[in-house]
Design an enzyme around this catalytic site. Structure first.
Site, PDB file in Angstrom:
ATOM      1  N   ASP A 181       0.847  -1.186   0.034  1.00  0.00           N
ATOM      2  CA  ASP A 181       0.031  -0.157   0.045  1.00  0.00           C
ATOM      3  C   ASP A 181       0.769   1.416   0.149  1.00  0.00           C
ATOM      4  O   ASP A 181       1.861   1.191   0.381  1.00  0.00           O
ATOM      5  CB  ASP A 181      -0.924  -0.029   1.318  1.00  0.00           C
ATOM      6  N   GLU A 225       1.920   0.195  -4.748  1.00  0.00           N
ATOM      7  CA  GLU A 225       0.922   1.186  -5.180  1.00  0.00           C
ATOM      8  C   GLU A 225       1.537   2.489  -5.175  1.00  0.00           C
ATOM      9  O   GLU A 225       1.959   3.012  -4.216  1.00  0.00           O
ATOM     10  CB  GLU A 225      -0.190   1.414  -4.197  1.00  0.00           C
TER      11      GLU A 225
END
Lengths: 560, 57
Positions: free
Chosen positions: A331, A360
């Site tokens: 993330d 990400e």
């Protein structure tokens, strides 16, 4: 009345015992166990308990030695650096001494590694990932919908509430997922999120070593992965190193002032990820971006603290080794300290050289995304070890180009062609994860105005271009969201995942004609892709779009 | 061979531009339609808004 008196007496007695035994005690040891024979022989234990730092750890076991002990301003933490160079699998006692006398003891276990654990192969271009939001896929075990000690309770009528999906729900439907032709599953975070509200998305970790009991146990998670492997499905764990949840256990008693950025007090991040690689960036802007918090309920962890850094690196390796993971989706990759992210990826790949991790970096500019890929030579000298990135530039362009009017220069498929040209920026474009949508944005069918032709062309493109495709659960049945951008609606319940659902996409019952046909169409395409060597590792040859037609070829020696 | 076609009317796609990839092939297989497709005429008749996945034989 009688029982109340007894209860009061027990309460007093308990307090008395604590007093006479002295203050120091062990509440947590993390990681709770480890493995013999890891490449890195060092292990740092976090020991937590009242006044634990007053004690001195002692180990007397062949192959294990205490290298150093680290104490912080908070006396309730003790960090023990162990050297496991010659250790064999087995158990040993860590004695905690005070004035030369052992007053506490903890039995530590070193497990035997699974055979070939270090050689595990991560997800790769032969795979297509199915992204699942666990709370919203299937409720296989209603008995864990509400759990004692967990603040938030089931509320399926609220879009931002917990809906009851769980690990068993996923395990029960592995045959459906494999039958569709998916070969990997990326699960949104499963770790404990004991937040008071909005806990269903899983991005506010309150215990880095524990699966949220409303999904199941750590053992259930391991069983799911074993079962998935038996069906040739890889499992990718969603991890967050940038922040924890404000209900994390350590937030009530922080180890040190610098454990959480901005001295543990909320200050928002600027979200300006460009500052990390901006050659002209100010220190003020860098601090506001990297150290700022997402929201008040997500304290921003300080990975420049070496104890925090080691804690997080070991936690990742623990989950890989313990559960048998095939990959990680990281993330908010550029938000934590960039140097730490480099150390983290390097440490993981040193233990598991063939593993894969996708980051990400939510940015539509391929120059920025490519900065973070392993092998990229950056002018500022930053070295990344991250093998894969989410291809946000392609995602953003695809959703824009399909509904646009075709013009020769400015709109339509020419944009898609041009974004692919930017592949020259990437050291390894074939290892990018391509996707039409995910849990954070409008569903693709919604994005293209529920135009089935555009939807299918987009999916066909993604499943045949270079890279590793990812499809969000329910896309195969044309799931939509409303209003635009509504997270709770984007992450709607998969039809058929709950008892009493009138529509069931697992069986096809009650699906619209378009949804049922699309599901079969996607199944055919995914099944074909499983053996399409040209799409896996073949070359890509593309032709400039003309007259609203974009043509490309994937080819190898066997197929084109 | 992947064809993304956004035309809203039937469209005839001339194949000569793709010669370097087709290398004289005369037959293809429409994977999703499950049927053979002839390339012999030098053009492909595309349905409006149709995406096509062909395996070149």
């Amino acid at each position: 009345m009688k029982s109340r008196t007894l209860f009061a007496a027990m309460f007093l007695l308990a307090g008395y015992i604590q007093q006479v035994q002295g203050q120091a005690d062990i509440r947590r040891v993390e990681p709770a166990f480890w493995w013999a024979g890891m490449k890195n022989p060092n292990l740092q234990l976090l020991v937590y308990g009242p006044q634990i730092s007053e004690l001195t750890p002692v180990v007397s076991h062949p192959g294990v030695s205490v290298k150093q002990t680290i104490r912080l301003e908070n006396p309730n933490y003790l960090f023990i650096d162990l050297d496991l160079s010659g250790a064999k699998p087995g158990a040993f006692d860590i004695g905690f001494q005070q004035k030369g006398k052992t007053v506490r003891s903890y039995t530590y276990r070193l497990l035997e590694r699974e055979k070939s654990s270090s050689l595990r192969k991560g997800f790769d271009p032969t795979d297509v990932m199915y992204l699942i939001t666990p709370d919203r896929f299937a409720n296989g075990d209603p008995s864990n919908d509400n759990m004692e000690g967990m603040h938030e309770r089931l509320n399926r009528t609220f879009k931002g509430g917990r809906h009851g999906g769980d690990i068993k729900g996923i395990a029960d439907h592995l045959d459906y997922i494999a039958g569709m032709g998916f070969t990997a599953i990326w699960l949104n975070p499963l770790l404990e999120n004991n937040m008071k509200e909005y806990s269903y998305h899983g991005y506010s970790t309150t215990d880095f070593y524990k699966v949220d009991p409303r999904y199941g146990s750590n053992e259930d998670y391991v069983d799911l992965i074993r079962k998935a492997h038996s069906k040739n499905i890889r499992i990718i764990m969603d991890m967050i190193l940038n922040h924890c949840g404000s209900e994390h256990w350590w937030m009530k008693d922080l180890p040190s002032k610098d454990w959480i950025n901005y001295d543990g007090k909320f200050a928002p991040t600027s979200h300006r990820m460009e500052v990390v690689l901006d050659p002209y960036a100010s220190a003020a802007d860098k601090k506001m971006y990297t150290d700022g918090w997402f929201v008040e309920t997500m304290p921003d962890m300080n990975q420049r603290n070496p104890l925090m850094a080691t804690y997080l690196i070991q936690n990742t390796i623990w989950w890989i080794e313990y559960s048998g993971l095939d990959g990680i989706r990281m993330d908010t990759y550029p938000y934590p300290d960039a140097g730490f992210m480099s150390d983290w990826t390097k440490a993981v790949l040193e233990e598991y050289p063939h593993f894969n991790m996708v980051g990400e970096v939510w940015n539509a500019n391929p120059a920025i995304v490519s900065y973070w890929q392993r092998g990229k030579i950056n002018s500022d000298g930053y070295v990344s070890y991250l093998p894969s990135l989410m291809d946000f530039p392609v995602q953003e362009t695809l959703g824009k180009a399909l509904p646009q009017k075709e013009t020769r220069y400015d709109s339509g498929l020419i944009l898609l062609y041009r974004i692919m040209v930017n592949d020259f920026l990437y050291p390894d474009a074939a290892n990018l994860v391509v996707f039409p949508d995910n849990h954070d944005m409008d569903r693709f069918y919604t994005r293209v105005g529920e135009n089935l032709n555009w939807f299918k062309q987009g999916v066909l493109f993604l499943l045949t271009t270079r890279g590793i495709p990812q499809i969000y659960y329910g896309s195969e049945a044309l799931m939509t969201n409303a209003p635009s951008g509504d997270h709770g609606s984007i992450r709607s319940d998969f039809p058929g995942g709950w008892q009493g659902d009138k529509v069931n996409a697992f069986t096809g019952q009650g699906l619209s004609k378009e949804a049922a046909e699309t599901q079969q169409w996607m199944k055919k395409l995914l099944t074909w892709r499983k053996t399409a060597s040209a799409v896996h590792y073949g070359k890509l040859l593309q032709f400039v779009p003309e007259d609203g037609v974009y043509v490309f070829f994937r080819y190898d020696e066997k197929q084109r | 061979m992947v064809i993304v076609n956004k035309n809203e009317q039937p469209y005839s796609l001339k194949l000569d531009r793709f010669a370097e990839a087709l290398q004289g092939a005369t037959q293809a297989y429409d994977v999703l339609g499950g049927k053979p497709v002839s390339l012999q005429s030098g053009a492909l008749a595309l349905q409006p808004g149709q995406g096509l996945l062909l395996e070149i034989k």
